[in-house]
Design an enzyme around this catalytic site. Structure first.
Site, PDB file in Angstrom:
ATOM      1  N   GLN A  13       0.821  -1.214   0.000  1.00 20.90           N
ATOM      2  CA  GLN A  13       0.000   0.000   0.000  1.00 20.90           C
ATOM      3  C   GLN A  13       0.858   1.268   0.000  1.00 20.90           C
ATOM      4  O   GLN A  13       0.622   2.182  -0.769  1.00 20.90           O
ATOM      5  CB  GLN A  13      -0.933   0.010   1.225  1.00 20.90           C
ATOM      6  CG  GLN A  13      -1.973   1.118   1.167  1.00 20.90           C
ATOM      7  CD  GLN A  13      -2.592   1.444   2.534  1.00 20.90           C
ATOM      8  OE1 GLN A  13      -2.152   0.962   3.572  1.00 20.90           O
ATOM      9  NE2 GLN A  13      -3.620   2.263   2.517  1.00 20.90           N
ATOM     10  N   TYR A 143       2.697  -7.485  16.054  1.00 20.76           N
ATOM     11  CA  TYR A 143       3.121  -6.390  15.173  1.00 20.76           C
ATOM     12  C   TYR A 143       3.628  -5.204  15.999  1.00 20.76           C
ATOM     13  O   TYR A 143       4.714  -4.662  15.729  1.00 20.76           O
ATOM     14  CB  TYR A 143       1.921  -5.978  14.315  1.00 20.76           C
ATOM     15  CG  TYR A 143       2.127  -4.772  13.442  1.00 20.76           C
ATOM     16  CD1 TYR A 143       3.008  -4.803  12.368  1.00 20.76           C
ATOM     17  CD2 TYR A 143       1.398  -3.595  13.659  1.00 20.76           C
ATOM     18  CE1 TYR A 143       3.168  -3.695  11.555  1.00 20.76           C
ATOM     19  CE2 TYR A 143       1.550  -2.495  12.847  1.00 20.76           C
ATOM     20  CZ  TYR A 143       2.434  -2.548  11.787  1.00 20.76           C
ATOM     21  OH  TYR A 143       2.586  -1.449  10.985  1.00 20.76           O
TER      22      TYR A 143
HETATM   23  N1  SER Z   1      -2.331   0.226   9.695  1.00 17.37           N
HETATM   24  C1  SER Z   1      -1.603  -0.656  10.562  1.00 17.37           C
HETATM   25  C2  SER Z   1      -2.462  -1.762  11.040  1.00 17.37           C
HETATM   26  O1  SER Z   1      -3.636  -1.556  11.148  1.00 17.37           O
HETATM   27  C3  SER Z   1      -1.087   0.106  11.743  1.00 17.37           C
HETATM   28  O2  SER Z   1       0.218   0.470  11.511  1.00 17.37           O
HETATM   29  O3  SER Z   1      -1.964  -2.783  11.357  1.00 17.37           O
END
Ligand code: SER
Length: 313
Positions: A13, A143
């Site tokens: 993206q 993450y």
């Molecule tokens: N856009 C990302 C996510 O939702 C956040 O960094 O994981």
């Protein structure tokens, strides 16, 4: 000497739009796109492309040496929602790719690195409104843990080895050229596609979940600005808070209805709700403003107008 740039994760993206913009600025042949898979036609046709697995250090080094790369943008990562499904894979990809790039810089094989962090570095114990640059960070997703750890390593490589690494904590990013994949903020892109195709959208977050968001043009401008700023202006070598706008699913639905009066939204929160609840609702980006003159240009109204215009065409 003018820059020779490598964008890793160039088909994602952010990577797609970043690569196209860098090619406009530096010339198509000076910006090498690399990804594990091919990207869209516009990207593939605009300049050099290499298949690369970001966890393969040798492959990365060979490409850097072959093209005489001096600047690397590492955009490959597994995002928050997918990371919860594949914790080992997310950790391996997000950390190994970062060490591969940082080590090339430490060894003097490249000169400058951009690595994105995220609002996911924050957690339930972080002050949620106007979250400060320096605050409690106890992320609860794989993450988020990988991004927070990455920030510590960036700062470490800068202070111990003099590596020129720069970073931004991106909010949720809204764009029309390439779909996001596997994030918690993805609803704010999906909603436009569904509004145009179906006039309705079932949202996986609840009505009043406010999150920090940004239109892609602002994110790309911030990325290029921080990389072009003189090194002395970059005071944060972990990562900078960055703010665009903040809204809830209900807010964006109202903004869309102003253009498409028949549009309706319903809510059916899933496991991503818990992730969203752990993140800030708005971000204080005064350090980025002060240090390298950051200023967002897109608010919700303007973002909705450009998104609907581009996706309707
Ligand atoms: N856009 C990302 C996510 O939702 C956040 O960094 O994981």
């Amino acid at each position: 000497m003018s820059n020779k740039i490598l964008v890793i994760g160039a088909c994602g993206q952010i990577g797609t739009e970043l690569t196209l913009r860098l090619r406009e600025l530096h010339g198509n042949d000076r910006v090498i796109a690399a990804d594990i898979r091919q990207g869209n036609e516009e990207l593939m046709e605009s300049g050099p492309f290499e298949i690369m697995d970001a966890i393969d250090a040798d492959q990365m080094e060979n490409i850097c040496l072959h093209y005489e790369i001096n600047e690397v943008y590492l955009m490959a990562a597994m995002l928050s929602a997918t990371g919860e499904k594949f914790p080992d894979k997310a950790w391996k990809l997000n950390m190994t790719s970062l060490f591969n790039v940082l080590d090339l810089a430490k060894e003097g094989k490249i000169n400058k690195v951009f690595w994105p962090s995220s609002i996911a570095v924050f957690g339930p114990t972080t002050p949620q409104v106007d979250t400060p640059q320096h605050t409690i960070m106890e992320p609860t997703t794989v993450y988020g843990i990988s991004k927070q750890t990455g920030e510590r390593w960036c700062e470490y490589y800068h202070s111990k080895y003099g590596v020129d690494v720069r970073s931004i904590r991106y909010p949720g990013l809204i764009s029309w050229k390439t779909l996001p994949g596997g994030g918690t903020t993805d609803y704010a892109v999906e909603i436009f596609h569904e509004a145009i195709a179906q006039s309705k959208y079932s949202c996986f977050l609840s009505e009043n979940t406010a999150l920090p968001m940004m239109y892609m043009d602002d994110a790309i401008r911030a990325t290029i600005n921080i990389m072009e700023a003189p090194a002395t202006q970059i005071k944060e070598r972990s990562s900078y808070n960055l703010s665009g706008m903040s809204f809830t699913p209900a807010d964006i639905a109202v903004a869309i209805t102003k253009h498409l009066p028949e549009f309706t939204i319903s809510y059916s929160p899933d496991s991503r709700q818990q992730i969203a609840d752990s993140w800030p609702s708005s971000i204080d980006d005064s350090h980025a403003r002060k240090d390298w003159n950051w200023q967002a240009q897109f608010d919700l109204e303007k973002t909705v107008a450009v998104m609907l215009e581009h996706l309707s065409n």
